[in-house]
Design an enzyme around this catalytic site. Sequence first.
Site, PDB file in Angstrom:
ATOM      1  N   ALA A  25      -0.229  -4.561  -7.213  1.00 18.27           N
ATOM      2  CA  ALA A  25      -0.021  -4.630  -5.760  1.00 18.27           C
ATOM      3  C   ALA A  25      -1.348  -4.935  -5.085  1.00 18.27           C
ATOM      4  O   ALA A  25      -2.318  -5.334  -5.750  1.00 18.27           O
ATOM      5  CB  ALA A  25       0.543  -3.311  -5.261  1.00 18.27           C
ATOM      6  N   ASN A  26      -1.423  -4.793  -3.767  1.00 16.71           N
ATOM      7  CA  ASN A  26      -2.680  -4.973  -3.032  1.00 16.71           C
ATOM      8  C   ASN A  26      -2.713  -3.987  -1.869  1.00 16.71           C
ATOM      9  O   ASN A  26      -1.764  -3.242  -1.649  1.00 16.71           O
ATOM     10  CB  ASN A  26      -2.819  -6.433  -2.567  1.00 16.71           C
ATOM     11  CG  ASN A  26      -1.689  -6.833  -1.648  1.00 16.71           C
ATOM     12  OD1 ASN A  26      -1.544  -6.299  -0.561  1.00 16.71           O
ATOM     13  ND2 ASN A  26      -0.846  -7.767  -2.097  1.00 16.71           N
ATOM     14  N   HIS A  27      -3.807  -3.986  -1.121  1.00 15.93           N
ATOM     15  CA  HIS A  27      -4.025  -2.959  -0.095  1.00 15.93           C
ATOM     16  C   HIS A  27      -3.394  -3.272   1.264  1.00 15.93           C
ATOM     17  O   HIS A  27      -3.698  -2.595   2.236  1.00 15.93           O
ATOM     18  CB  HIS A  27      -5.527  -2.743   0.126  1.00 15.93           C
ATOM     19  CG  HIS A  27      -6.218  -2.163  -1.059  1.00 15.93           C
ATOM     20  ND1 HIS A  27      -5.923  -0.909  -1.538  1.00 15.93           N
ATOM     21  CD2 HIS A  27      -7.169  -2.667  -1.880  1.00 15.93           C
ATOM     22  CE1 HIS A  27      -6.676  -0.660  -2.599  1.00 15.93           C
ATOM     23  NE2 HIS A  27      -7.440  -1.716  -2.826  1.00 15.93           N
ATOM     24  N   ALA A  91       1.219 -10.024   2.500  1.00 15.19           N
ATOM     25  CA  ALA A  91       0.216 -10.316   1.468  1.00 15.19           C
ATOM     26  C   ALA A  91       0.968 -10.382   0.131  1.00 15.19           C
ATOM     27  O   ALA A  91       1.050  -9.401  -0.606  1.00 15.19           O
ATOM     28  CB  ALA A  91      -0.848  -9.231   1.443  1.00 15.19           C
TER      29      ALA A  91
END
Length: 219
Positions: A25-27, A91
């Site tokens: 995943a990402n932030h 994102a």
Amino acid sequence: PLSGLKALVTAGPTHEALDPVRYIANHSSGKQGYAIAAALYKLGAEVTLVSGPTQLKPIPGIQHVDIPSAQEMLSACEQALPADIAVCAAAVADWRVAEQSPEKIKKKSDQDVTTLNFIQNPDILATLSKQGPKRPGLVIGFAAETEKVESNAKSKLKRKGCDWILANDVSPDTGTFGGENNTLLMIDGNGTDRWNKMTKDAAAEKLSRRIADQLKLNT
Ligand code: C5P
């Protein structure tokens, strides 16, 4: 000003499963995308928000679709068409594993090193921009960059085929990712407009007013 128009907004990160218990995943917090959905709704649009996993609550009055991964985000977006406006603020993970393991991936020994093979995810913004007759009249993307923000964003505008790009510097020292503020460049076929640092809510309102002005020009 947006009454009678349909808007599609993507927000948040995607989770790409590696096996039944792990994902990459990402932030992304989803804050900017949720703020845009709320601002478009406030101006009268009928809004569908396609959201990756976030800590944020669905917004009353907005059609909310939760999805975990990029592939599911794409099909939810395609189902939300036709739309007059599409804003891709999610994102989206660029890659997913070529083959998800049906079982939890196990260590084989204390020293083993595992290799995972990744393939590219569909590009939702580019796909929406190339929908032919179903293409939303105004397609807007974001470009989160850590270097050469303006030139990278300009080439992204061409490559993706969208109408506007909102570019921001997401270097860790800017505090943009997960933070309350954003400093954006708005880039279209005519040039670049530099917006001052402002809250994500204020940026969403400014963008929504620009969208309303543009659609008024088009009619
Ligand atoms: O290529 P990059 O990820 O930098 O592009 C950012 C823009 O493209 C954002 O608007 C993002 O929502 C969108 N995007 C997408 N699907 C992807 C990758 C990016 O919609 N798979």
